[in-house]
Write a protein that holds these residues in place. Structure first.
Motif, PDB file in Angstrom:
ATOM      1  N   HIS A  94      -6.762 -10.424  -1.689  1.00 43.22           N
ATOM      2  CA  HIS A  94      -5.904  -9.263  -1.440  1.00 43.22           C
ATOM      3  C   HIS A  94      -6.198  -8.098  -2.379  1.00 43.22           C
ATOM      4  O   HIS A  94      -5.404  -7.173  -2.479  1.00 43.22           O
ATOM      5  CB  HIS A  94      -4.422  -9.655  -1.552  1.00 43.22           C
ATOM      6  N   GLU A  95      -7.329  -8.152  -3.063  1.00 47.79           N
ATOM      7  CA  GLU A  95      -7.698  -7.023  -3.915  1.00 47.79           C
ATOM      8  C   GLU A  95      -8.357  -5.943  -3.077  1.00 47.79           C
ATOM      9  O   GLU A  95      -9.094  -6.220  -2.144  1.00 47.79           O
ATOM     10  CB  GLU A  95      -8.667  -7.459  -5.016  1.00 47.79           C
ATOM     11  N   ARG A  96      -8.072  -4.703  -3.438  1.00 45.84           N
ATOM     12  CA  ARG A  96      -8.694  -3.538  -2.801  1.00 45.84           C
ATOM     13  C   ARG A  96      -9.262  -2.655  -3.898  1.00 45.84           C
ATOM     14  O   ARG A  96      -8.606  -2.395  -4.900  1.00 45.84           O
ATOM     15  CB  ARG A  96      -7.672  -2.732  -1.999  1.00 45.84           C
ATOM     16  N   GLU A 145     -11.172   3.833  -0.542  1.00 46.08           N
ATOM     17  CA  GLU A 145     -10.609   2.488  -0.548  1.00 46.08           C
ATOM     18  C   GLU A 145     -11.565   1.559   0.182  1.00 46.08           C
ATOM     19  O   GLU A 145     -12.067   1.903   1.248  1.00 46.08           O
ATOM     20  CB  GLU A 145      -9.249   2.464   0.136  1.00 46.08           C
ATOM     21  N   ARG A 146     -11.783   0.385  -0.409  1.00 44.29           N
ATOM     22  CA  ARG A 146     -12.683  -0.596   0.203  1.00 44.29           C
ATOM     23  C   ARG A 146     -12.156  -2.001  -0.022  1.00 44.29           C
ATOM     24  O   ARG A 146     -11.563  -2.289  -1.055  1.00 44.29           O
ATOM     25  CB  ARG A 146     -14.071  -0.509  -0.438  1.00 44.29           C
ATOM     26  N   PRO A 147     -12.407  -2.884   0.935  1.00 40.36           N
ATOM     27  CA  PRO A 147     -12.049  -4.285   0.700  1.00 40.36           C
ATOM     28  C   PRO A 147     -12.964  -4.865  -0.372  1.00 40.36           C
ATOM     29  O   PRO A 147     -14.067  -4.360  -0.606  1.00 40.36           O
ATOM     30  CB  PRO A 147     -12.286  -4.941   2.054  1.00 40.36           C
ATOM     31  N   ARG A 162       0.824  -1.213   0.000  1.00 42.41           N
ATOM     32  CA  ARG A 162       0.000   0.000   0.000  1.00 42.41           C
ATOM     33  C   ARG A 162       0.861   1.267   0.000  1.00 42.41           C
ATOM     34  O   ARG A 162       0.570   2.207  -0.733  1.00 42.41           O
ATOM     35  CB  ARG A 162      -0.934  -0.006   1.206  1.00 42.41           C
TER      36      ARG A 162
END
Length: 94
Positions: free
Chosen positions: A84-86, A71-73, A55
């Motif tokens: 592990h994508e954001r 930003e979001r999970p 990050r």
């Protein structure tokens, strides 16, 4: 002129040595004030592709030209990304 650009799995397809070129090109493609919306593969990976990006490295890469907006999970990631994508959005600086 585009008001936003969406991409997925493009940055992570390139080895880290190519990331500065990606940042320069995406800066040229996204006009000032427009949004870059993207799924990023966040996290260190020993090899790739896909190549994960930490990050803080991502922030350093895009911050000169883009302001972080959101930003979001992402819970429905493809198996290759191992959750592990954001989802992130950035506004192009003037």
């Amino acid at each position: 002129m585009a008001q936003w650009v969406y991409e997925r799995a493009f940055l992570c397809s390139m080895p880290p040595r190519c990331w500065p070129g990606y940042a320069a090109r995406i800066t040229a493609l996204v006009p000032p004030g427009a949004l870059l919306a993207e799924f990023f593969f966040v996290g260190a990976t020993p090899k790739g592709p896909p190549f994960g990006i930490e990050r803080d490295v991502l922030l350093k890469l895009l911050s000169p030209s883009f302001e972080w907006v959101d930003e979001r999970p992402f819970s429905d990631s493809l198996p290759v990304f191992g959750q592990h994508e954001r989802w992130m959005s950035w506004r192009r600086r003037a």
